[in-house]
Design a protein around this motif. Structure first.
Motif, PDB file in Angstrom:
ATOM      1  N   LEU A  97      41.237  51.258  38.350  1.00  0.00           N
ATOM      2  CA  LEU A  97      41.103  51.274  39.799  1.00  0.00           C
ATOM      3  C   LEU A  97      41.092  52.718  40.282  1.00  0.00           C
ATOM      4  O   LEU A  97      41.791  53.569  39.727  1.00  0.00           O
ATOM      5  N   PRO A  98      40.328  53.029  41.314  1.00  0.00           N
ATOM      6  CA  PRO A  98      40.240  54.418  41.797  1.00  0.00           C
ATOM      7  C   PRO A  98      41.576  54.907  42.342  1.00  0.00           C
ATOM      8  O   PRO A  98      42.322  54.152  42.967  1.00  0.00           O
ATOM      9  N   ALA A  99      41.879  56.174  42.074  1.00  0.00           N
ATOM     10  CA  ALA A  99      43.125  56.771  42.559  1.00  0.00           C
ATOM     11  C   ALA A  99      43.036  57.002  44.055  1.00  0.00           C
ATOM     12  O   ALA A  99      42.079  57.606  44.556  1.00  0.00           O
ATOM     13  N   THR A 100      44.024  56.504  44.790  1.00  0.00           N
ATOM     14  CA  THR A 100      44.066  56.682  46.247  1.00  0.00           C
ATOM     15  C   THR A 100      45.508  56.930  46.667  1.00  0.00           C
ATOM     16  O   THR A 100      46.432  56.821  45.875  1.00  0.00           O
ATOM     17  N   GLU A 110      45.560  45.368  45.376  1.00  0.00           N
ATOM     18  CA  GLU A 110      44.414  45.729  44.541  1.00  0.00           C
ATOM     19  C   GLU A 110      44.651  45.340  43.085  1.00  0.00           C
ATOM     20  O   GLU A 110      43.742  44.853  42.403  1.00  0.00           O
ATOM     21  N   ILE A 111      45.860  45.573  42.602  1.00  0.00           N
ATOM     22  CA  ILE A 111      46.182  45.193  41.221  1.00  0.00           C
ATOM     23  C   ILE A 111      46.098  43.686  41.057  1.00  0.00           C
ATOM     24  O   ILE A 111      45.507  43.184  40.088  1.00  0.00           O
ATOM     25  N   GLU A 112      46.665  42.945  42.012  1.00  0.00           N
ATOM     26  CA  GLU A 112      46.638  41.488  41.907  1.00  0.00           C
ATOM     27  C   GLU A 112      45.202  40.961  41.920  1.00  0.00           C
ATOM     28  O   GLU A 112      44.845  40.065  41.135  1.00  0.00           O
ATOM     29  N   GLN A 113      44.374  41.492  42.798  1.00  0.00           N
ATOM     30  CA  GLN A 113      42.987  41.036  42.870  1.00  0.00           C
ATOM     31  C   GLN A 113      42.257  41.291  41.553  1.00  0.00           C
ATOM     32  O   GLN A 113      41.473  40.448  41.092  1.00  0.00           O
ATOM     33  N   LEU A 114      42.529  42.458  40.949  1.00  0.00           N
ATOM     34  CA  LEU A 114      41.884  42.772  39.675  1.00  0.00           C
ATOM     35  C   LEU A 114      42.349  41.823  38.577  1.00  0.00           C
ATOM     36  O   LEU A 114      41.532  41.324  37.787  1.00  0.00           O
ATOM     37  N   MET A 145      58.181  43.290  39.007  1.00  0.00           N
ATOM     38  CA  MET A 145      57.539  42.617  40.125  1.00  0.00           C
ATOM     39  C   MET A 145      56.081  42.276  39.813  1.00  0.00           C
ATOM     40  O   MET A 145      55.565  41.262  40.284  1.00  0.00           O
ATOM     41  N   LEU A 146      55.430  43.118  39.000  1.00  0.00           N
ATOM     42  CA  LEU A 146      54.051  42.820  38.615  1.00  0.00           C
ATOM     43  C   LEU A 146      53.962  41.529  37.807  1.00  0.00           C
ATOM     44  O   LEU A 146      52.927  40.859  37.805  1.00  0.00           O
ATOM     45  N   SER A 147      55.054  41.196  37.119  1.00  0.00           N
ATOM     46  CA  SER A 147      55.046  39.967  36.324  1.00  0.00           C
ATOM     47  C   SER A 147      55.134  38.721  37.201  1.00  0.00           C
ATOM     48  O   SER A 147      55.061  37.597  36.690  1.00  0.00           O
ATOM     49  N   ASN A 148      55.300  38.892  38.519  1.00  0.00           N
ATOM     50  CA  ASN A 148      55.305  37.747  39.433  1.00  0.00           C
ATOM     51  C   ASN A 148      53.894  37.253  39.740  1.00  0.00           C
ATOM     52  O   ASN A 148      53.726  36.157  40.269  1.00  0.00           O
ATOM     53  N   PHE A 149      52.889  38.060  39.428  1.00  0.00           N
ATOM     54  CA  PHE A 149      51.510  37.622  39.647  1.00  0.00           C
ATOM     55  C   PHE A 149      51.175  36.538  38.629  1.00  0.00           C
ATOM     56  O   PHE A 149      51.196  36.783  37.423  1.00  0.00           O
ATOM     57  N   GLN A 150      50.860  35.356  39.096  1.00  0.00           N
ATOM     58  CA  GLN A 150      50.615  34.249  38.180  1.00  0.00           C
ATOM     59  C   GLN A 150      49.726  33.193  38.812  1.00  0.00           C
ATOM     60  O   GLN A 150      49.533  33.161  40.033  1.00  0.00           O
ATOM     61  N   LYS A 154      50.449  30.083  34.278  1.00  0.00           N
ATOM     62  CA  LYS A 154      50.675  31.247  33.412  1.00  0.00           C
ATOM     63  C   LYS A 154      50.788  32.520  34.229  1.00  0.00           C
ATOM     64  O   LYS A 154      50.337  32.590  35.386  1.00  0.00           O
ATOM     65  N   LEU A 155      51.373  33.541  33.598  1.00  0.00           N
ATOM     66  CA  LEU A 155      51.425  34.865  34.200  1.00  0.00           C
ATOM     67  C   LEU A 155      50.076  35.556  34.016  1.00  0.00           C
ATOM     68  O   LEU A 155      49.376  35.319  33.040  1.00  0.00           O
ATOM     69  N   LEU A 156      49.749  36.441  34.948  1.00  0.00           N
ATOM     70  CA  LEU A 156      48.480  37.158  34.871  1.00  0.00           C
ATOM     71  C   LEU A 156      48.592  38.448  34.061  1.00  0.00           C
ATOM     72  O   LEU A 156      47.574  39.021  33.672  1.00  0.00           O
ATOM     73  N   LEU A 157      49.808  38.923  33.829  1.00  0.00           N
ATOM     74  CA  LEU A 157      49.993  40.194  33.145  1.00  0.00           C
ATOM     75  C   LEU A 157      51.146  40.103  32.157  1.00  0.00           C
ATOM     76  O   LEU A 157      52.220  39.593  32.494  1.00  0.00           O
ATOM     77  N   GLN A 158      50.913  40.598  30.961  1.00  0.00           N
ATOM     78  CA  GLN A 158      51.970  40.684  29.951  1.00  0.00           C
ATOM     79  C   GLN A 158      52.191  42.161  29.638  1.00  0.00           C
ATOM     80  O   GLN A 158      51.233  42.920  29.446  1.00  0.00           O
TER      81      GLN A 158
END
Length: 282
Positions: A97-100, A110-114, A145-150, A154-158
């Motif tokens: 993702l672009p640095a902002t 943005e992370i969740e959408q990706l 907290m990123l591990s809450n994206f699911q 299933k979880l979206l990130l490991q």
């Protein structure tokens, strides 16, 4: 310098992690088993600890090379001296993702959408965080907290956390309970024993094109093990210096005596200068 002298194709004892030189010691086999189990569960955090130079990064790179590159997306985070907000930005950047200078909420969105886009494409997303012992408790909380994206099932990130032994003390903190509950596999990678140290050295030499020269006598392996304690990076440093010395001295056979000479040189290089050799401006 010594490659042509000994007929080697590549440097056998380079310091940078290289999965092509992966050596499957007892400890590495067990660690791989834990990691593969963790990936199969598609859930939570997987933690690998080990002393400096124990081969954690090489282990992970070897594992990731075995994965289906069409199915897995792997992001690697190496800079961990970060505050919580910068941690999220670095995670975003590691996924391309672009640095902002966006707000925390925007970065999370943005992370969740990706992650959801990757999931729709049937991809599994892995985040590798190296040098985890440098993470603050706030940065670790952001990773949790990123591990809450699911999705519904299933979880979206490991996340893989690689760190030195002191990282385990961080995990035992009172404020780490929620993260500990998300850990599904953990392993401590210890040093190799004497027999494995010898096999490791010969393994790397063979991959580099070794045809038997230099011939390392039995006592040379014993001295190498006693000095390095079976830590791969220490072995690589010593053996590289040993081959340089062997080339300079045109040695076709290396004994424990030559190893001791190289060790003495290494130790001498880190000696503080004597008081007689220190100049002052008084």
């Amino acid at each position: 310098m010594y490659l042509s002298f000994y007929g080697l194709k590549i440097k056998p004892f380079q310091l940078k992690p290289d999965a092509s030189f992966f050596f499957s010691s007892k400890g590495h086999k067990r660690a791989i088993a834990y990691l593969e189990y963790g990936i199969s569960q598609e859930d939570g955090f997987i933690i690998i600890t080990g002393e400096v130079g124990a081969g954690k990064t090489t282990l992970i790179r070897h594992l990731f090379q075995k994965l289906d590159q069409q199915r897995f997306v792997v992001a690697h985070l190496t800079n961990t001296n970060l505050d919580s907000d910068d941690m999220l930005r670095m995670v975003a950047a590691s996924f391309g993702l672009p640095a902002t200078n966006s707000s925390k909420a925007t970065t999370l969105l943005e992370i969740e959408q990706l992650l959801r886009q990757y999931d729709k494409e049937g991809k599994k997303i892995l985040l590798l965080v190296d040098e985890a012992q440098n993470l603050t408790s706030h940065a670790l909380e952001e990773l949790r907290m990123l591990s809450n994206f699911q999705t519904d099932d299933k979880l979206l990130l490991q996340t893989f956390l690689l760190g030195q032994p002191e990282f385990r003390k961080t995990l035992l903190g009172n404020n780490m309970q929620q993260l500990r509950q998300r850990v599904i596999a953990t392993y401590h990678l210890g040093p190799m024993d004497s027999a494995e140290t010898r096999a490791y050295i010969e393994h790397r030499l063979v991959i580099a094109g070794w045809q038997g020269e230099p011939l390392l006598q039995d006592d040379s392996f014993n001295v190498i093990y006693n000095f390095t304690g079976g830590i791969p990076r220490k072995i690589n440093t010593l053996c590289d210096r040993l081959l340089i010395m062997g080339c300079l001295e045109e040695l076709r056979t290396i004994t424990g005596q030559e190893v001791n000479e190289v060790i003495a040189d290494i130790q001498h290089e880190f000696d503080l200068p004597s008081s007689q050799n220190i100049e002052t401006n008084d």
